[in-house]
Design a protein around this motif. Structure first.
Motif, PDB file in Angstrom:
ATOM      1  N   ALA A 255      -8.911 -23.584  -5.057  1.00 28.31           N
ATOM      2  CA  ALA A 255     -10.132 -23.802  -4.594  1.00 28.31           C
ATOM      3  C   ALA A 255     -10.328 -24.696  -3.260  1.00 28.31           C
ATOM      4  CB  ALA A 255     -10.961 -24.959  -5.472  1.00 28.31           C
ATOM      5  N   LEU A 256      -8.936 -25.118  -2.798  1.00 24.67           N
ATOM      6  CA  LEU A 256      -8.698 -25.330  -1.463  1.00 24.67           C
ATOM      7  C   LEU A 256      -7.867 -24.460  -0.702  1.00 24.67           C
ATOM      8  CD1 LEU A 256      -7.696 -28.926  -2.601  1.00 24.67           C
ATOM      9  CD2 LEU A 256      -9.925 -28.323  -2.147  1.00 24.67           C
ATOM     10  N   ILE A 257      -8.137 -24.090   0.285  1.00 24.59           N
ATOM     11  CA  ILE A 257      -7.453 -23.170   1.388  1.00 24.59           C
ATOM     12  C   ILE A 257      -7.492 -23.958   2.725  1.00 24.59           C
ATOM     13  CG2 ILE A 257      -7.581 -20.860   2.462  1.00 24.59           C
ATOM     14  CD1 ILE A 257     -10.212 -21.576  -0.333  1.00 24.59           C
ATOM     15  N   PHE A 258      -5.857 -23.600   3.254  1.00 19.87           N
ATOM     16  CA  PHE A 258      -5.634 -24.256   4.506  1.00 19.87           C
ATOM     17  C   PHE A 258      -4.921 -23.403   5.349  1.00 19.87           C
ATOM     18  CE2 PHE A 258      -2.570 -26.706   6.834  1.00 19.87           C
ATOM     19  CZ  PHE A 258      -3.394 -27.339   7.633  1.00 19.87           C
ATOM     20  N   GLY A 259      -4.901 -23.247   6.347  1.00 21.79           N
ATOM     21  CA  GLY A 259      -4.155 -22.230   7.205  1.00 21.79           C
ATOM     22  C   GLY A 259      -4.393 -22.606   8.620  1.00 21.79           C
ATOM     23  N   ASP A 260      -3.789 -21.510   9.579  1.00 17.80           N
ATOM     24  CA  ASP A 260      -3.965 -21.658  10.976  1.00 17.80           C
ATOM     25  C   ASP A 260      -4.942 -20.577  11.438  1.00 17.80           C
ATOM     26  OD1 ASP A 260      -3.406 -21.696  13.737  1.00 17.80           O
ATOM     27  OD2 ASP A 260      -1.551 -21.071  13.593  1.00 17.80           O
ATOM     28  N   LEU A 261      -5.890 -20.830  12.172  1.00 15.26           N
ATOM     29  CA  LEU A 261      -6.814 -20.054  12.742  1.00 15.26           C
ATOM     30  C   LEU A 261      -6.317 -19.087  13.950  1.00 15.26           C
ATOM     31  CD1 LEU A 261     -10.297 -21.935  12.827  1.00 15.26           C
ATOM     32  CD2 LEU A 261      -9.392 -20.282  11.258  1.00 15.26           C
ATOM     33  N   ASN A 262      -5.343 -19.246  14.439  1.00 13.05           N
ATOM     34  CA  ASN A 262      -4.611 -18.402  15.462  1.00 13.05           C
ATOM     35  C   ASN A 262      -3.828 -17.366  14.732  1.00 13.05           C
ATOM     36  OD1 ASN A 262      -5.703 -20.258  17.435  1.00 13.05           O
ATOM     37  ND2 ASN A 262      -3.551 -21.253  17.897  1.00 13.05           N
ATOM     38  N   ASP A 263      -3.640 -17.352  13.597  1.00 10.41           N
ATOM     39  CA  ASP A 263      -2.898 -16.318  12.850  1.00 10.41           C
ATOM     40  C   ASP A 263      -4.051 -15.695  12.111  1.00 10.41           C
ATOM     41  OD1 ASP A 263      -1.635 -14.461  11.543  1.00 10.41           O
ATOM     42  OD2 ASP A 263      -0.569 -16.200  10.253  1.00 10.41           O
ATOM     43  N   PRO A 264      -4.241 -14.249  12.491  1.00  9.14           N
ATOM     44  CA  PRO A 264      -5.642 -13.634  11.975  1.00  9.14           C
ATOM     45  C   PRO A 264      -5.199 -13.205  10.386  1.00  9.14           C
ATOM     46  CG  PRO A 264      -4.330 -12.150  13.462  1.00  9.14           C
ATOM     47  CD  PRO A 264      -3.671 -13.629  13.674  1.00  9.14           C
ATOM     48  N   ASN A 265      -4.042 -13.476  10.104  1.00  7.73           N
ATOM     49  CA  ASN A 265      -3.724 -12.846   8.636  1.00  7.73           C
ATOM     50  C   ASN A 265      -3.397 -14.096   7.808  1.00  7.73           C
ATOM     51  OD1 ASN A 265      -3.791 -10.034   8.928  1.00  7.73           O
ATOM     52  ND2 ASN A 265      -1.972  -9.994  10.056  1.00  7.73           N
ATOM     53  N   SER A 266      -3.703 -15.352   8.317  1.00  5.53           N
ATOM     54  CA  SER A 266      -3.356 -16.562   7.462  1.00  5.53           C
ATOM     55  C   SER A 266      -4.513 -16.603   6.409  1.00  5.53           C
ATOM     56  CB  SER A 266      -3.573 -17.900   8.246  1.00  5.53           C
ATOM     57  OG  SER A 266      -4.895 -18.119   8.740  1.00  5.53           O
ATOM     58  N   ASP A 267      -4.270 -17.534   5.229  1.00  8.10           N
ATOM     59  CA  ASP A 267      -5.045 -17.534   4.382  1.00  8.10           C
ATOM     60  C   ASP A 267      -6.583 -17.948   4.737  1.00  8.10           C
ATOM     61  OD1 ASP A 267      -3.308 -17.058   2.558  1.00  8.10           O
ATOM     62  OD2 ASP A 267      -3.148 -19.099   1.586  1.00  8.10           O
ATOM     63  N   ILE A 268      -6.686 -18.914   5.638  1.00  7.91           N
ATOM     64  CA  ILE A 268      -8.069 -19.515   5.968  1.00  7.91           C
ATOM     65  C   ILE A 268      -8.559 -18.436   6.955  1.00  7.91           C
ATOM     66  CG2 ILE A 268      -7.064 -20.813   8.031  1.00  7.91           C
ATOM     67  CD1 ILE A 268      -9.601 -22.333   5.401  1.00  7.91           C
ATOM     68  N   SER A 269      -8.039 -17.578   7.753  1.00  7.15           N
ATOM     69  CA  SER A 269      -8.733 -16.795   8.666  1.00  7.15           C
ATOM     70  C   SER A 269      -9.425 -15.825   7.794  1.00  7.15           C
ATOM     71  CB  SER A 269      -7.754 -15.945   9.579  1.00  7.15           C
ATOM     72  OG  SER A 269      -7.079 -16.937  10.409  1.00  7.15           O
ATOM     73  N   LEU A 270      -8.545 -15.237   6.576  1.00 11.72           N
ATOM     74  CA  LEU A 270      -8.854 -14.116   5.703  1.00 11.72           C
ATOM     75  C   LEU A 270     -10.384 -14.672   4.903  1.00 11.72           C
ATOM     76  CD1 LEU A 270      -5.819 -12.646   4.528  1.00 11.72           C
ATOM     77  CD2 LEU A 270      -7.246 -11.589   6.298  1.00 11.72           C
ATOM     78  N   TRP A 271     -10.165 -15.848   4.545  1.00 15.26           N
ATOM     79  CA  TRP A 271     -11.270 -16.588   3.706  1.00 15.26           C
ATOM     80  C   TRP A 271     -12.515 -16.826   4.312  1.00 15.26           C
ATOM     81  CZ3 TRP A 271     -13.772 -21.295   3.054  1.00 15.26           C
ATOM     82  CH2 TRP A 271     -14.271 -21.659   1.805  1.00 15.26           C
ATOM     83  N   PHE A 272     -12.238 -17.261   5.941  1.00 14.75           N
ATOM     84  CA  PHE A 272     -13.483 -17.245   6.719  1.00 14.75           C
ATOM     85  C   PHE A 272     -14.047 -15.898   6.807  1.00 14.75           C
ATOM     86  CE2 PHE A 272     -12.592 -21.614   9.227  1.00 14.75           C
ATOM     87  CZ  PHE A 272     -12.634 -22.295   7.964  1.00 14.75           C
ATOM     88  N   LYS A 273     -13.296 -14.865   6.918  1.00 12.99           N
ATOM     89  CA  LYS A 273     -13.780 -13.563   7.332  1.00 12.99           C
ATOM     90  C   LYS A 273     -14.585 -13.346   5.932  1.00 12.99           C
ATOM     91  CE  LYS A 273     -11.059 -11.296  10.048  1.00 12.99           C
ATOM     92  NZ  LYS A 273      -9.644 -10.617  10.067  1.00 12.99           N
ATOM     93  N   GLU A 274     -14.186 -13.423   4.879  1.00  9.71           N
ATOM     94  CA  GLU A 274     -14.405 -13.120   3.776  1.00  9.71           C
ATOM     95  C   GLU A 274     -15.984 -13.670   3.110  1.00  9.71           C
ATOM     96  OE1 GLU A 274     -12.081 -13.522   0.346  1.00  9.71           O
ATOM     97  OE2 GLU A 274     -13.479 -13.129  -1.211  1.00  9.71           O
ATOM     98  N   HIS A 275     -15.946 -15.157   3.732  1.00  2.66           N
ATOM     99  CA  HIS A 275     -17.289 -15.639   3.348  1.00  2.66           C
ATOM    100  C   HIS A 275     -17.922 -16.007   4.770  1.00  2.66           C
ATOM    101  CE1 HIS A 275     -15.902 -16.217  -0.814  1.00  2.66           C
ATOM    102  NE2 HIS A 275     -14.711 -16.605  -0.464  1.00  2.66           N
ATOM    103  N   GLY A 276     -18.116 -15.181   5.381  1.00  6.33           N
ATOM    104  CA  GLY A 276     -18.490 -15.628   6.633  1.00  6.33           C
ATOM    105  C   GLY A 276     -19.859 -16.077   7.114  1.00  6.33           C
TER     106      GLY A 276
END
Lengths: 314, 270
Positions: free
Chosen positions: A267-288
């Motif tokens: 339920a908790l996701i953490f990552g680097d926004l500078n990396d487009p393939n990080s967990d958090i970038s993908l999660w942000f994209k999915e739930h925009g």
């Protein structure tokens, strides 16, 4: 004399309403001169910083900036970690959270906090709406009924099952923590410069400088700060402001924060926004379009984003 | 007129004082401002190194499986319901932080908290109004077949490293009415003497954790241990003198002669 006439002005006395034009006195002249001088002076004062900055601040060349950055990286950053290369962000999926409080336990043990349920970097709140009740009931680990079923000495925290028999309209868990704002309030109010934002987006506290005045606690809209007991410092300070650090000692070594690592529901996701393939970038994209922040109107631009909460959550 | 233009002496003093004050301030800055603050302008950059130097307590599941220590357990976990899905219950979710475990102590990691396994499982698996019903199985302890007589803890029927309902190893699970199933005698091979066969039938309820014949489970090996050591440990578990992960509630129901029979049985296995 008529006894009824109690007013001192008699009927035949004359009252002149006209003011005779006269010349300005010395007092007025002096005043006008004074005001114009003050105005001019204050304008000068206001212009001075801009003037000074145009004259002197431009002197910091690109080369100078690079030199400072290099020195910062070499002398003060953990070896092998470049805070300028990362932009950390955090996601919380309230649909998945089951309120097991494992993240709280992990956080406390990772950061060496005492077991007391009020001393938390992060905590979970339960929002419950009962049928026919206009109010939303909120409870967290600090509530006596929840402490009764918990075991703080052994770092075990639980929610009691108080709504088992009730007619529940909806109920959900919301993990809360420091939002690591892009425009943090706490860093602005700190009188000692003890709390600051690193280039990677984390808001940290300098334990050696903090005097525990808790201005930051008053300023924080999310209630993410508290007094943390520390071993007594030479200057006699025994408690300083504590807060979530996103486990800075872990992320600088390439690990995830302890809460993210331990969560059994992802339920908790953490990552680097500078990396487009990080967990958090993908999660942000999915739930925009579902992404929500807490107290967006405060203008703090939190780095912690939620899905699965409603407008009741503050 | 000349006297009027002359600067008053108090103004001169003020200006001199301000100049001296300013000078000491800027000279003092050079000495009292920490090196780290000169770069950043506000905070002391040296605190970054201090914050980053904190010890890592949670080492992560991979560190348990990548080493040669817990490979088989890691494999069981990663193929089971707790480890195969994307939503993983990590090693340290139940066992607590083990970052210092390999260096500091060689003891087997216990479960976190006070060792109450049932409550530990219920932390996630208790049915609650606020929990979404999808995902992990959720039970109400009163409705779940618990407590049976003889079945005291979840791990007697469910392997915590690969949960799901195992075909009960313990005979007492299949027949909850009796703590000791008389049929279990026939299933054991070394039921030669009366005492040993009693021990064997009793011991079958230990197998779910300690492995068949007291070997190969996730709990410590019992087979071949000295008789006295086994007996003493069980008595101590029963009295609460020794704190175990899950042995205290189990041992609390065992009688003296049963302890004797169990110790006899396990010490006899080679």
């Amino acid at each position: 004399m008529d006894k009824r006439n109690i007013f001192p002005i008699s009927a035949d006395s004359k009252v002149t309403h006209e003011l005779e034009p006269r010349e300005l006195g010395t007092c007025e002249k002096e005043r006008r001169k004074f005001i114009s001088q003050v105005l001019g002076g204050s304008l000068m004062l206001m212009a001075l910083p801009t003037l000074a900055s145009t004259l002197f601040k431009q002197g910091m060349s690109e080369a100078e900036k690079q030199r400072i950055k290099k020195e910062y990286l070499e002398k003060y950053c953990p070896p092998g970690y470049d805070p300028f290369a990362h932009q950390w962000a955090y996601g919380i999926d309230a649909y998945k959270c089951i309120g097991c409080n494992q993240c709280m336990t992990a956080c406390k043990l990772e950061n060496g906090l005492p077991g007391h349920p009020s001393i938390n970097n992060r905590w979970i709140e339960r929002y419950t709406k009962l049928a026919g009740d206009p109010h939303v009931h909120v409870d967290s680990c600090t509530e006596p009924a929840n402490i009764a079923v918990s075991d703080p000495d052994n770092f075990i925290y639980r929610f009691d099952d108080r709504y088992a028999e009730a007619d529940v309209e909806y109920s959900f868990f919301v993990p809360k923590m420091c939002n690591h704002c892009a425009d943090p309030v706490c860093t602005q109010v700190c009188p000692k410069g003890a709390t600051f934002q690193t280039p990677d987006g984390a808001v940290l506290v300098d334990e050696d400088r903090c005097i525990g005045c808790l201005y930051c606690k008053q300023a924080c809209p999310y209630g993410a700060r508290y007094l943390r007991p520390i071993p007594a410092r030479p200057d006699g300070v025994t408690r300083v402001a504590g807060k979530c650090t996103w486990c800075w000692h872990r992320i600088t070594k390439g690990q995830e924060p302890a809460c993210v690592d331990i969560c059994p529901k992802k339920a908790l996701i953490f990552g680097d926004l500078n990396d487009p393939n990080s967990d958090i970038s993908l999660w942000f994209k999915e739930h925009g379009r579902e992404l929500l922040v807490l107290k967006g109107d405060m203008g703090t631009h939190p780095s912690v984003k939620y899905i699965g909460i409603n407008e009741e959550v503050r | 007129m000349k006297g009027k233009n002359k600067t008053p002496h108090y103004a001169v003093r003020l200006v001199v004082l301000i100049l001296i004050g300013g000078f000491t301030f800027f000279v003092g800055l050079r000495f009292f401002v920490p090196e780290g603050s000169k770069l950043t302008g506000s905070y002391d950059a040296e605190s970054l190194l201090y914050i980053a130097s904190a010890p890592v307590e949670y080492a992560g599941s991979k560190s348990c499986g990548n080493t040669n220590c817990h490979e088989s357990l890691f494999k069981t976990w990663s193929e089971g319901a707790h480890g195969a899905k994307e939503e993983q219950s990590k090693c340290e979710t139940c066992h607590g932080p083990q970052g210092k475990h390999p260096e500091k102590d060689s003891k087997l990691p216990k479960v976190r908290g006070d060792g109450n396994v049932v409550e530990l499982c219920l932390t996630c698996h208790r049915k609650m109004k606020a929990r979404s019903t999808t995902g992990q199985p959720q039970i109400t302890p009163q409705e779940h077949p618990y407590p049976h007589e003889g079945v005291l803890i979840c791990t007697q029927c469910h392997n915590p490293h690969s949960p799901g309902f195992n075909k009960p190893v313990s005979s007492s699970v299949s027949s909850p009415d009796t703590a000791i199933d008389p049929k279990a005698k026939s299933t054991t091979t070394d039921g030669s003497s009366g005492g040993e066969s009693k021990g064997a039938s009793l011991a079958s309820s230990c197998f779910s954790c300690h492995g068949p014949k007291g070997r190969g489970g996730f709990a410590p090996v019992l087979a071949g241990q000295p008789y006295e050591a086994l007996k003493n440990k069980l008595i101590k578990f029963r009295s609460g003198e020794l704190k175990g992960t899950m042995m205290n509630p189990v041992a609390s129901k065992i009688k003296d002669e049963e302890i004797d029979a169990l110790a006899h049985y396990f010490s006899g296995i080679k």
